[in-house]
Design a protein around this motif. Sequence first.
Motif, short mmCIF file in Angstrom:
data_model
loop_
_atom_site.label_atom_id
_atom_site.label_comp_id
_atom_site.label_asym_id
_atom_site.label_seq_id
_atom_site.Cartn_x
_atom_site.Cartn_y
_atom_site.Cartn_z
N LEU A 1 0.83 -1.20 0.00
CA LEU A 1 0.00 0.00 0.00
C LEU A 1 0.87 1.26 0.00
CD1 LEU A 1 -2.47 -1.12 2.81
CD2 LEU A 1 -2.79 -1.37 0.35
N SER A 2 0.26 2.38 -0.37
CA SER A 2 0.92 3.69 -0.32
C SER A 2 2.29 3.65 -1.00
CB SER A 2 1.06 4.18 1.12
OG SER A 2 -0.20 4.36 1.69
N GLU A 3 2.26 3.34 -2.29
CA GLU A 3 3.47 3.30 -3.10
C GLU A 3 4.50 2.33 -2.53
OE1 GLU A 3 4.79 7.32 -3.72
OE2 GLU A 3 2.82 7.92 -4.49
N GLY A 4 4.04 1.23 -1.98
CA GLY A 4 4.92 0.18 -1.48
C GLY A 4 5.38 0.35 -0.06
N LYS A 5 4.96 1.41 0.61
CA LYS A 5 5.46 1.70 1.95
C LYS A 5 4.90 0.74 3.01
CE LYS A 5 5.92 5.53 5.17
NZ LYS A 5 5.65 6.93 5.44
N HIS A 6 3.64 0.36 2.89
CA HIS A 6 2.99 -0.47 3.91
C HIS A 6 2.66 -1.84 3.34
CE1 HIS A 6 2.78 3.30 6.00
NE2 HIS A 6 1.93 3.80 5.15
N LEU A 7 2.47 -2.80 4.23
CA LEU A 7 2.18 -4.17 3.85
C LEU A 7 0.79 -4.56 4.32
CD1 LEU A 7 3.26 -6.90 2.73
CD2 LEU A 7 4.12 -7.37 5.04
N LYS A 8 0.02 -5.16 3.43
CA LYS A 8 -1.29 -5.69 3.79
C LYS A 8 -1.31 -7.17 3.40
CE LYS A 8 -6.22 -5.28 2.74
NZ LYS A 8 -7.21 -4.52 1.95
N LEU A 9 -1.57 -8.01 4.38
CA LEU A 9 -1.67 -9.45 4.15
C LEU A 9 -3.11 -9.87 4.41
CD1 LEU A 9 1.54 -10.68 6.02
CD2 LEU A 9 1.27 -10.21 3.57
N ARG A 10 -3.59 -10.79 3.61
CA ARG A 10 -4.89 -11.40 3.87
C ARG A 10 -4.61 -12.86 4.23
NH1 ARG A 10 -9.20 -9.89 -0.12
NH2 ARG A 10 -9.24 -8.12 1.31
N PHE A 11 -5.08 -13.25 5.41
CA PHE A 11 -4.88 -14.61 5.91
C PHE A 11 -6.18 -15.39 5.86
CE2 PHE A 11 -1.60 -12.21 8.25
CZ PHE A 11 -0.49 -12.97 7.98
N ASP A 12 -6.08 -16.69 5.61
CA ASP A 12 -7.22 -17.57 5.82
C ASP A 12 -7.50 -17.59 7.31
OD1 ASP A 12 -7.57 -18.33 3.16
OD2 ASP A 12 -6.22 -20.04 3.34
N ALA A 13 -8.75 -17.43 7.70
CA ALA A 13 -9.12 -17.41 9.12
C ALA A 13 -10.56 -17.88 9.23
CB ALA A 13 -8.93 -16.02 9.72
N GLU A 14 -10.76 -19.16 9.12
CA GLU A 14 -12.12 -19.73 9.19
C GLU A 14 -12.80 -19.33 10.49
OE1 GLU A 14 -13.86 -21.24 6.82
OE2 GLU A 14 -12.12 -20.92 5.51
N GLY A 15 -14.05 -18.95 10.38
CA GLY A 15 -14.84 -18.61 11.55
C GLY A 15 -14.72 -17.17 12.02
N LEU A 16 -13.81 -16.41 11.44
CA LEU A 16 -13.65 -15.02 11.88
C LEU A 16 -14.56 -14.07 11.10
CD1 LEU A 16 -12.20 -13.10 13.78
CD2 LEU A 16 -10.43 -12.84 12.07
N SER A 17 -14.77 -14.36 9.83
CA SER A 17 -15.64 -13.52 9.01
C SER A 17 -16.43 -14.41 8.07
CB SER A 17 -14.81 -12.51 8.19
OG SER A 17 -14.11 -13.19 7.16
N LYS A 18 -17.43 -13.82 7.44
CA LYS A 18 -18.24 -14.61 6.51
C LYS A 18 -17.43 -15.02 5.27
CE LYS A 18 -20.34 -10.47 4.44
NZ LYS A 18 -21.59 -9.74 4.29
N TRP A 19 -16.27 -14.35 5.04
CA TRP A 19 -15.42 -14.70 3.91
C TRP A 19 -14.34 -15.71 4.29
CZ3 TRP A 19 -16.34 -9.60 5.40
CH2 TRP A 19 -17.32 -8.95 4.66
N GLY A 20 -14.21 -15.99 5.58
CA GLY A 20 -13.19 -16.95 6.02
C GLY A 20 -11.77 -16.40 5.95
N ASN A 21 -11.64 -15.07 6.07
CA ASN A 21 -10.30 -14.48 6.05
C ASN A 21 -10.27 -13.25 6.95
OD1 ASN A 21 -11.12 -12.09 4.55
ND2 ASN A 21 -11.23 -13.39 2.74
N VAL A 22 -9.06 -12.73 7.11
CA VAL A 22 -8.85 -11.50 7.88
C VAL A 22 -7.71 -10.72 7.23
CG1 VAL A 22 -7.26 -12.56 9.55
CG2 VAL A 22 -8.54 -10.50 10.19
N ASP A 23 -7.88 -9.41 7.13
CA ASP A 23 -6.82 -8.54 6.63
C ASP A 23 -5.93 -8.13 7.79
OD1 ASP A 23 -7.67 -8.61 3.99
OD2 ASP A 23 -8.89 -6.80 4.18
N ALA A 24 -4.63 -8.04 7.50
CA ALA A 24 -3.65 -7.64 8.50
C ALA A 24 -2.75 -6.57 7.90
CB ALA A 24 -2.83 -8.85 8.95
N LEU A 25 -2.61 -5.46 8.60
CA LEU A 25 -1.81 -4.33 8.13
C LEU A 25 -0.53 -4.22 8.95
CD1 LEU A 25 -4.71 -1.75 7.88
CD2 LEU A 25 -3.71 -3.08 6.02
N TRP A 26 0.55 -3.84 8.25
CA TRP A 26 1.82 -3.61 8.94
C TRP A 26 2.42 -2.35 8.35
CZ3 TRP A 26 6.19 -7.78 9.56
CH2 TRP A 26 6.93 -7.49 10.71
N TRP A 27 2.35 -1.27 9.12
CA TRP A 27 2.83 0.03 8.66
C TRP A 27 4.33 0.01 8.47
CZ3 TRP A 27 -1.42 1.46 7.01
CH2 TRP A 27 -2.59 1.50 7.77
#
Length: 172
Positions: free
Chosen positions: A102-128
């Motif tokens: 994100l932001s011209e490569g400055k930040h990292l966003k990962l999407r993890f499989d996470a059954e039971g946490l959301s209706k999509w079975g995943n969770v987004d994780a941000l690392w500034w």
Amino acid sequence: PKEAIDACKDLLGAYGGHAHAAGLAIENDKVPDFAAQMNRLASSLLSEEDCIPSLEAALEVAPSDLCMAVVDQIAWMAPFGNSNPAPRFISRGMPVRKITRLSEGKHLKLRFDAEGLSKWGNVDALWWNQGELAEGLQEGMSLDICYRPDINEYNGDRSVQFMLEDIQPPEW
């Protein structure tokens, strides 16, 4: 710590502060002596173990344990700061579904499989400020993660997201 600055007071014009911050005034020609004296004090007071970065986590959990209701309850413990740190959690073997910079490569966003946490079975994780780590990651790999749970609110939708503080492959 304050004691180390107190030990160097003969080199300082003025100094003060508290447990988490210090300010001082020093003449330019005394800076090398001050640095040498502080380094000697640090060498005598700190062990190699003291210099290894570490994070304290409240608990190792399955991501599904941190549902919206639990994250909302954690928010009631705010405000977070030095005397009341936000709780960190560890989840192991988290499968990486997607990697985004994100932001011209400055930040990292990962999407993890996470059954039971959301209706999509995943969770987004941000690392500034860690976007460059994307180069060493691959979709499909698993990571152990240390994070703070948070709520993402966008266009009226609320979802749990993780604010990453550290990652490592399980085999490290």
